[in-house]
Design a protein around this motif. Sequence first.
Motif, mmCIF file in Angstrom:
data_model
loop_
_atom_site.group_PDB
_atom_site.id
_atom_site.type_symbol
_atom_site.label_atom_id
_atom_site.label_comp_id
_atom_site.label_asym_id
_atom_site.label_seq_id
_atom_site.Cartn_x
_atom_site.Cartn_y
_atom_site.Cartn_z
ATOM 1 N N GLN A 47 0.732 -1.218 -0.040
ATOM 2 C CA GLN A 47 -0.125 0.084 0.128
ATOM 3 C C GLN A 47 0.960 1.268 0.153
ATOM 4 O O GLN A 47 0.670 2.219 -0.859
ATOM 5 N N PHE A 48 1.627 1.302 0.851
ATOM 6 C CA PHE A 48 2.477 2.578 0.957
ATOM 7 C C PHE A 48 3.746 2.762 -0.017
ATOM 8 O O PHE A 48 3.996 4.025 -0.503
ATOM 9 N N GLY A 49 3.927 1.589 -0.476
ATOM 10 C CA GLY A 49 4.927 1.481 -1.836
ATOM 11 C C GLY A 49 4.219 2.164 -3.135
ATOM 12 O O GLY A 49 4.706 2.850 -3.797
ATOM 13 N N LEU A 50 2.875 1.599 -3.075
ATOM 14 C CA LEU A 50 2.125 2.337 -4.382
ATOM 15 C C LEU A 50 1.984 3.606 -4.192
ATOM 16 O O LEU A 50 1.859 4.557 -5.240
ATOM 17 N N ILE A 51 1.609 4.218 -2.695
ATOM 18 C CA ILE A 51 1.255 5.508 -2.570
ATOM 19 C C ILE A 51 2.739 6.504 -2.843
ATOM 20 O O ILE A 51 2.432 7.510 -3.593
ATOM 21 N N THR A 52 3.552 5.699 -2.477
ATOM 22 C CA THR A 52 4.718 6.507 -2.824
ATOM 23 C C THR A 52 5.280 6.744 -4.347
ATOM 24 O O THR A 52 5.389 7.690 -4.894
ATOM 25 N N ALA A 53 4.955 5.591 -5.127
ATOM 26 C CA ALA A 53 5.313 5.364 -6.255
ATOM 27 C C ALA A 53 4.656 6.171 -7.132
ATOM 28 O O ALA A 53 5.069 7.144 -8.077
ATOM 29 N N PHE A 54 3.333 6.304 -6.840
ATOM 30 C CA PHE A 54 2.450 7.246 -7.771
ATOM 31 C C PHE A 54 2.141 8.657 -7.197
ATOM 32 O O PHE A 54 1.528 9.294 -7.786
ATOM 33 N N GLY A 55 3.035 9.193 -5.939
ATOM 34 C CA GLY A 55 2.940 10.553 -5.598
ATOM 35 C C GLY A 55 1.819 10.838 -5.001
ATOM 36 O O GLY A 55 1.220 11.790 -5.089
ATOM 37 N N LEU A 56 1.010 9.794 -4.068
ATOM 38 C CA LEU A 56 -0.562 9.861 -3.771
ATOM 39 C C LEU A 56 -0.522 10.244 -2.340
ATOM 40 O O LEU A 56 -1.609 10.086 -1.932
ATOM 41 N N TRP A 57 0.592 10.494 -1.694
ATOM 42 C CA TRP A 57 0.693 11.119 -0.097
ATOM 43 C C TRP A 57 -0.490 12.229 0.007
ATOM 44 O O TRP A 57 -1.215 11.962 0.941
ATOM 45 N N PRO A 58 -0.474 13.275 -0.732
ATOM 46 C CA PRO A 58 -1.450 14.155 -0.512
ATOM 47 C C PRO A 58 -2.759 13.840 -0.536
ATOM 48 O O PRO A 58 -3.616 14.292 0.211
ATOM 49 N N VAL A 59 -3.049 13.114 -1.441
ATOM 50 C CA VAL A 59 -4.362 12.669 -1.658
ATOM 51 C C VAL A 59 -4.978 11.844 -0.487
ATOM 52 O O VAL A 59 -5.955 11.483 -0.043
#
Length: 321
Positions: A196-208
């Motif tokens: 989960q956190f790997g995908l969030i980081t890879a796609f730059g989705l932390w703000p979302v």
Amino acid sequence: MASFDARDLQLNIDKAKLKDLYQTQPQMHALDMLINWVIIIGTIYLSHTFFHPLTYLLAITIVGARLHALAILMHDATHFRFLKNRKLSDLVTNVFSMYPVFTSIEKYRKNHLSHHQHLNTEEDPDWVAKLGKREFTFPKSKTEFMLTVLSYFTMIQGIRDAMWFLRRFGGKSESDKQTKKNRQESIQKLTFYVIQFGLITAFGLWPVYLMYWIVPYLSTFFMFQYIRSVAEHFGEMEYDHLLTSTRTVKVNVLERFFIAPHNVGFHLEHHLYPGVPYYHLPELHKMLMETDLYNTKAHITQGYMSGLMQELGSYQKTSLA
């Protein structure tokens, strides 16, 4: 205090019809899970694409409500009312309901089944955990109750609830043994978060993720949980009989979507027959209403924001029996 076994009530209901209500429909459960996720993803997409402060406020309310709805489906799986393969049922429930809110069905089940067995007593972990907390101390004025509810939008109360929630259901307890099953569960959970956190980081989705997951989690998710928890076991209740120790709340369309998804308002019926899955609870309610005892004694409230607001307390439990 009276026994908390529905068999002791000797309700005159059709046993054959009751048996039918125990039948599970996994496809309905799975479909409801999918619908909740579609609403969550669609809400996040629309709000993020057409951002406005008011639509954002609506979005975090809807996302929090659907996270709560997923937790209600998890509740049915806790009672083994989802897939026949229990290991697969727990895995699917964890991945799509529990791991996203930082806990697991295994932790919740141990607590919840004890709650059913020892309802509203000193051996009920839910009751003991809430006893003495300001939010669950009644009687309470309507103003005080609404201020508590609205405080969740500041996230202050939600953060407190999250810390309390994670202490109870998050990590390992001292009684947890390092069995092969527990190790497998730990590996599954760790794998989920790495992905989960790997995908969030890879796609730059932390703000979302922070705006549309963490904020609703720390605000409206716990807000709806709080309202429902009060309705289930607190307020103007006498606790002298199984039929008066929890309440059923009849809801309107908005309350069904935001506060009481998946028939969770039929809480008294659930405590009487916890093996009946959520989609059969309305039919169970109809059957019970045909019996004199249930019809005359059961604690049934019309609405959360109407009936429940009138039942914030003239009765107060003063001792644990």
